[in-house]
Design a protein around this motif. Structure first.
Motif, PDB file in Angstrom:
ATOM      1  N   LEU A   1       3.951   8.196   4.554  1.00  0.00           N
ATOM      2  CA  LEU A   1       5.196   8.943   4.332  1.00  0.00           C
ATOM      3  C   LEU A   1       5.860   9.247   5.670  1.00  0.00           C
ATOM      4  CD1 LEU A   1       7.101  10.344   2.279  1.00  0.00           C
ATOM      5  CD2 LEU A   1       5.855  12.442   2.741  1.00  0.00           C
ATOM      6  N   GLU A   2       7.192   9.202   5.635  1.00  0.00           N
ATOM      7  CA  GLU A   2       7.999   9.423   6.835  1.00  0.00           C
ATOM      8  C   GLU A   2       8.188  10.897   7.148  1.00  0.00           C
ATOM      9  OE1 GLU A   2       8.905   7.915   3.966  1.00  0.00           O
ATOM     10  OE2 GLU A   2      10.897   8.504   3.300  1.00  0.00           O
ATOM     11  N   THR A   3       7.125  11.712   7.055  1.00  0.00           N
ATOM     12  CA  THR A   3       7.213  13.132   7.405  1.00  0.00           C
ATOM     13  C   THR A   3       8.012  13.278   8.709  1.00  0.00           C
ATOM     14  OG1 THR A   3       4.917  12.756   8.090  1.00  0.00           O
ATOM     15  CG2 THR A   3       5.269  14.066   6.157  1.00  0.00           C
TER      16      THR A   3
ATOM     17  N   SER B   1       0.821  -1.210   0.000  1.00  0.00           N
ATOM     18  CA  SER B   1       0.000   0.000   0.000  1.00  0.00           C
ATOM     19  C   SER B   1       0.853   1.257   0.000  1.00  0.00           C
ATOM     20  CB  SER B   1      -0.937   0.016   1.201  1.00  0.00           C
ATOM     21  OG  SER B   1      -0.239   0.369   2.369  1.00  0.00           O
ATOM     22  N   ARG B   2       2.166   1.139   0.235  1.00  0.00           N
ATOM     23  CA  ARG B   2       3.000   2.328   0.156  1.00  0.00           C
ATOM     24  C   ARG B   2       3.387   2.653  -1.277  1.00  0.00           C
ATOM     25  NH1 ARG B   2       5.029   0.249   4.945  1.00  0.00           N
ATOM     26  NH2 ARG B   2       6.653  -0.897   3.882  1.00  0.00           N
ATOM     27  N   ARG B   3       3.085   1.754  -2.170  1.00  0.00           N
ATOM     28  CA  ARG B   3       3.519   1.965  -3.547  1.00  0.00           C
ATOM     29  C   ARG B   3       2.320   1.977  -4.473  1.00  0.00           C
ATOM     30  NH1 ARG B   3       6.485  -3.230  -2.741  1.00  0.00           N
ATOM     31  NH2 ARG B   3       7.408  -2.736  -0.762  1.00  0.00           N
TER      32      ARG B   3
ATOM     33  N   ASN C   1      17.108   5.000   1.483  1.00  0.00           N
ATOM     34  CA  ASN C   1      15.928   5.211   2.322  1.00  0.00           C
ATOM     35  C   ASN C   1      15.098   3.930   2.426  1.00  0.00           C
ATOM     36  OD1 ASN C   1      16.789   7.855   2.142  1.00  0.00           O
ATOM     37  ND2 ASN C   1      14.874   8.670   1.328  1.00  0.00           N
ATOM     38  N   GLU C   2      14.645   3.461   1.275  1.00  0.00           N
ATOM     39  CA  GLU C   2      13.609   2.415   1.282  1.00  0.00           C
ATOM     40  C   GLU C   2      14.155   1.016   1.586  1.00  0.00           C
ATOM     41  OE1 GLU C   2      10.867   3.465   1.656  1.00  0.00           O
ATOM     42  OE2 GLU C   2      10.844   5.439   0.715  1.00  0.00           O
ATOM     43  N   GLY C   3      15.365   0.725   1.101  1.00  0.00           N
ATOM     44  CA  GLY C   3      15.960  -0.574   1.438  1.00  0.00           C
ATOM     45  C   GLY C   3      16.214  -0.681   2.939  1.00  0.00           C
ATOM     46  N   PHE C   4      16.675   0.405   3.530  1.00  0.00           N
ATOM     47  CA  PHE C   4      16.982   0.410   4.969  1.00  0.00           C
ATOM     48  C   PHE C   4      15.696   0.309   5.795  1.00  0.00           C
ATOM     49  CE2 PHE C   4      21.557   1.907   5.524  1.00  0.00           C
ATOM     50  CZ  PHE C   4      21.931   1.628   4.223  1.00  0.00           C
ATOM     51  N   ALA C   5      14.668   1.074   5.422  1.00  0.00           N
ATOM     52  CA  ALA C   5      13.412   1.033   6.194  1.00  0.00           C
ATOM     53  C   ALA C   5      12.752  -0.335   6.057  1.00  0.00           C
ATOM     54  CB  ALA C   5      12.470   2.145   5.730  1.00  0.00           C
ATOM     55  N   THR C   6      12.843  -0.939   4.882  1.00  0.00           N
ATOM     56  CA  THR C   6      12.289  -2.292   4.704  1.00  0.00           C
ATOM     57  C   THR C   6      13.097  -3.299   5.522  1.00  0.00           C
ATOM     58  OG1 THR C   6      11.547  -1.667   2.490  1.00  0.00           O
ATOM     59  CG2 THR C   6      11.684  -4.037   2.974  1.00  0.00           C
TER      60      THR C   6
ATOM     61  N   VAL D   1      13.794  -1.437  -5.318  1.00  0.00           N
ATOM     62  CA  VAL D   1      14.323  -0.454  -4.375  1.00  0.00           C
ATOM     63  C   VAL D   1      14.063  -0.915  -2.935  1.00  0.00           C
ATOM     64  CG1 VAL D   1      13.989   1.902  -3.519  1.00  0.00           C
ATOM     65  CG2 VAL D   1      14.153   1.474  -5.987  1.00  0.00           C
ATOM     66  N   TYR D   2      12.833  -1.326  -2.658  1.00  0.00           N
ATOM     67  CA  TYR D   2      12.449  -1.702  -1.292  1.00  0.00           C
ATOM     68  C   TYR D   2      12.975  -3.095  -0.936  1.00  0.00           C
ATOM     69  CZ  TYR D   2       8.986   2.097  -0.843  1.00  0.00           C
ATOM     70  OH  TYR D   2       8.367   3.317  -0.737  1.00  0.00           O
ATOM     71  N   ASP D   3      12.546  -4.091  -1.690  1.00  0.00           N
ATOM     72  CA  ASP D   3      12.788  -5.477  -1.288  1.00  0.00           C
ATOM     73  C   ASP D   3      14.198  -5.930  -1.651  1.00  0.00           C
ATOM     74  OD1 ASP D   3      10.103  -5.546  -0.409  1.00  0.00           O
ATOM     75  OD2 ASP D   3       9.454  -5.897  -2.470  1.00  0.00           O
TER      76      ASP D   3
ATOM     77  N   VAL E   1       7.062   0.591  12.070  1.00  0.00           N
ATOM     78  CA  VAL E   1       8.498   0.293  12.161  1.00  0.00           C
ATOM     79  C   VAL E   1       9.220   0.902  10.951  1.00  0.00           C
ATOM     80  CG1 VAL E   1      10.200  -1.583  12.011  1.00  0.00           C
ATOM     81  CG2 VAL E   1       8.228  -1.782  13.566  1.00  0.00           C
ATOM     82  N   HIS E   2       8.640   0.741   9.776  1.00  0.00           N
ATOM     83  CA  HIS E   2       9.231   1.241   8.533  1.00  0.00           C
ATOM     84  C   HIS E   2       9.361   2.776   8.562  1.00  0.00           C
ATOM     85  CE1 HIS E   2       9.627   1.005   3.976  1.00  0.00           C
ATOM     86  NE2 HIS E   2       9.325   2.275   4.150  1.00  0.00           N
ATOM     87  N   GLU E   3       8.267   3.455   8.829  1.00  0.00           N
ATOM     88  CA  GLU E   3       8.302   4.931   8.788  1.00  0.00           C
ATOM     89  C   GLU E   3       9.171   5.485   9.913  1.00  0.00           C
ATOM     90  OE1 GLU E   3       7.317   5.891   6.076  1.00  0.00           O
ATOM     91  OE2 GLU E   3       5.906   4.324   5.513  1.00  0.00           O
ATOM     92  N   THR E   4       9.218   4.800  11.037  1.00  0.00           N
ATOM     93  CA  THR E   4      10.061   5.264  12.141  1.00  0.00           C
ATOM     94  C   THR E   4      11.535   5.078  11.781  1.00  0.00           C
ATOM     95  OG1 THR E   4       8.277   4.688  13.654  1.00  0.00           O
ATOM     96  CG2 THR E   4      10.421   5.114  14.641  1.00  0.00           C
ATOM     97  N   ALA E   5      11.869   3.970  11.130  1.00  0.00           N
ATOM     98  CA  ALA E   5      13.262   3.754  10.702  1.00  0.00           C
ATOM     99  C   ALA E   5      13.718   4.847   9.736  1.00  0.00           C
ATOM    100  CB  ALA E   5      13.399   2.380  10.051  1.00  0.00           C
ATOM    101  N   HIS E   6      12.789   5.363   8.931  1.00  0.00           N
ATOM    102  CA  HIS E   6      13.136   6.461   8.024  1.00  0.00           C
ATOM    103  C   HIS E   6      13.603   7.707   8.774  1.00  0.00           C
ATOM    104  CE1 HIS E   6      12.187   5.164   3.979  1.00  0.00           C
ATOM    105  NE2 HIS E   6      10.912   4.896   4.234  1.00  0.00           N
ATOM    106  N   GLN E   7      13.240   7.839  10.056  1.00  0.00           N
ATOM    107  CA  GLN E   7      13.673   9.040  10.780  1.00  0.00           C
ATOM    108  C   GLN E   7      15.204   9.094  10.809  1.00  0.00           C
ATOM    109  OE1 GLN E   7      11.261  11.333  11.537  1.00  0.00           O
ATOM    110  NE2 GLN E   7       9.983   9.790  10.498  1.00  0.00           N
TER     111      GLN E   7
END
Ligand code: ARG
Ligand code: ZN
Length: 482
Positions: A316-318, A13-15, A357-362, A412-414, A334-340
């Protein structure tokens, strides 16, 4: 819209699927031409030498951001009426010239500019597509600090991303969902809209009483007079423009401080409250767990905005306060918080490096699952690796998704997360977690590149990782070896 019942569907759902292109070839060519204007002919020198470039020169989004100056602070004074959708804004931007500037640009899409002042003196300005071109009364000297005041207003229109999803100021049935990745900030304020240029922000947002306006950082005051409420927010640490929000709606608000001392502010659409409660209850635990893995939480505040915006299709990781279009599951929080740490504190230098960004948050989601009684990260890797060579997972290289629709896609993510799992098994846990922490610490409040991450990994581990990264970051197609 898939229901976010499992981690997989929540991630989905993020994509969004590919629906349309945004920056057409003509725009791109124009931008490249403008960026590469040099002083080769006298006529060009007259135009080029003291004109700030209209873009940062990002290979994927050439017009994003601007050249010739860097911003230090944005002061955004906004009033919004959900009934008429009218936004009125006064933006005061403090910046410093990095070259002599007779004219310079900000990014602004739509809206009407009413007036521009530079150092308190009226300036000339024109609109050229997404560029607001400003000519101060007096040219700015290289190194000079300056202040720009822009008054503007109108009904904001959201921006269509390369992947077809909407971003920017997105109207909801009770206000607006305001998310800016990658190019949405310019739909609601004049910005140097590229993550290379980070600045502090102050927001003053006035809405009809009964509505809540949520931005980034710390809420410093909230006052209601004459049927209108003004919220003041302060985002002290540097922030990329795309991470700014001013989300407005009818929200249930909760404020508390975690046991480790982080102030949390959550705003939840009542329609999503029951669904969101279990994941939001984990915020303190997620902040603590990620601080243990990645180093101290980088910001003065945390929280969440859970809106009811079912057409948006992503979270989104606002900065400080991730924005969810619906009740999130724990994996998404967990994902959006890791983006911080990865994305917000350490930001991209170029959109091509979006896997940072996305590989790390995933991968943070994989680690959470591994450490909370679920399958190991290696098991997640194995199940992705089992996908056939024809799967979209292998469609393009992780570290070069290409201009267009792919920056939020599975490679990018997975595959980005798979790359980190490959790194972990190659260097061992001790080195791997040292690398993650050193990355977050070494580039805190700044920017990083893929090449710098590769160099750091080799330095910490003492290994030549060239072949690993060549295969997992730079080669399209399914690698022959898992
Ligand atoms: N960065 C967001 C995430 O957490 C995804 C944003 C997607 N945005 C978009 N315009 N498609 O994964
Ligand atoms: Zn993400």
């Amino acid at each position: 819209m898939p229901a976010a019942t499992s981690r997989a569907s929540a991630t989905g759902s993020r994509r969004r699927s590919v629906r349309s292109g945004f920056l057409g070839t003509a725009v791109t060519l124009l931008a490249v031409t403008a960026v590469t204007v040099t002083a080769e002919s006298p006529a060009m020198a007259a135009i080029g030498a003291d004109r700030g470039a209209p873009g940062q020169g990002d290979p994927y989004f050439p017009l994003a951001g601007n050249g010739g100056y860097t911003t230090g602070h944005y002061d955004l004074d906004l009033a919004y009426d959900p009934a008429t959708r009218q936004l009125d804004g006064a933006a005061r931007i403090t910046a410093r010239a990095t070259q002599e500037l007779r004219t310079f640009d900000l990014d602004l899409s739509g809206l009407t500019v009413r007036g521009v002042r530079v150092n308190a003196r009226a300036a000339r300005w024109t609109r050229q597509g997404q560029e607001l071109v400003i000519t101060p009364r007096q040219a700015l000297r290289k190194g000079e600090g300056f202040r720009v005041d822009i008054s503007y207003g109108g009904v904001p229109e959201n921006i269509t991303d390369p992947d077809g999803s909407a971003d920017g100021w997105i109207t909801t049935d009770d206000g607006a969902f305001v998310a800016g990745e990658p190019l949405g900030a310019m739909s609601w304020f004049p910005a140097d809209d590229h993550p290379l240029d980070k600045a502090s922000y102050a927001f003053r947002i006035t809405v009809p009483a009964g509505y809540t306006a949520v931005a980034n950082g710390v809420l410093t005051s909230q006052r209601t007079t004459g049927g209108r409420t003004t919220f003041r927010w302060n985002q002290a640490e540097p922030m990329a423009a795309y991470l700014a929000t001013a989300t407005i709606g009818k929200f249930d608000v909760q404020q508390y401080t975690t046991a480790s001392g982080i102030p949390v502010y959550t705003a939840v659409d009542p329609r999503e409250a029951a669904g969101a409660a279990p994941a939001l209850a984990q915020i303190p635990a997620i902040l603590d767990w990620e601080s243990t893995l990645f180093g101290p939480y980088p910001f003065a505040a945390a929280g969440a905005i859970v809106d009811h915006a079912p057409d948006v299709g992503y979270a989104l990781e606002t900065q400080t306060r991730p924005l969810y279009d619906r009740a999130p599951d724990v994996g998404t929080v967990v994902h959006e918080t890791a983006h911080q740490w990865f994305g917000d504190s350490v930001s991209l230098t170029s959109w091509q490096d979006i896997w940072l960004n996305e590989g790390f948050a995933t991968y943070a989601e994989w680690l959470w699952t591994e450490q909370h009684g679920g399958p190991t990260a290696q098991a997640q890797f194995d199940s992705y690796y089992a996908r056939p060579a024809t799967s979209s997972l292998w469609a393009f290289p992780t570290a070069d998704p290409g201009q267009g629709a792919n920056i939020f896609a599975s490679p990018v993510y997975d595959r980005g997360a798979m790359t980190l799992q490959k790194l972990r098994t190659a260097v061992g846990d001790a080195h791997f977690f040292t690398i993650l922490k050193a990355w977050a610490r070494g580039h805190r409040y700044g920017n990083g590149t893929t090449a710098q991450f590769v160099a750091l990994s080799e330095k910490v581990s003492g290994k030549d990782l060239g072949a690993l990264f060549h295969t997992w970051l730079w080669t399209a197609g399914k690698p022959a070896q898992p």
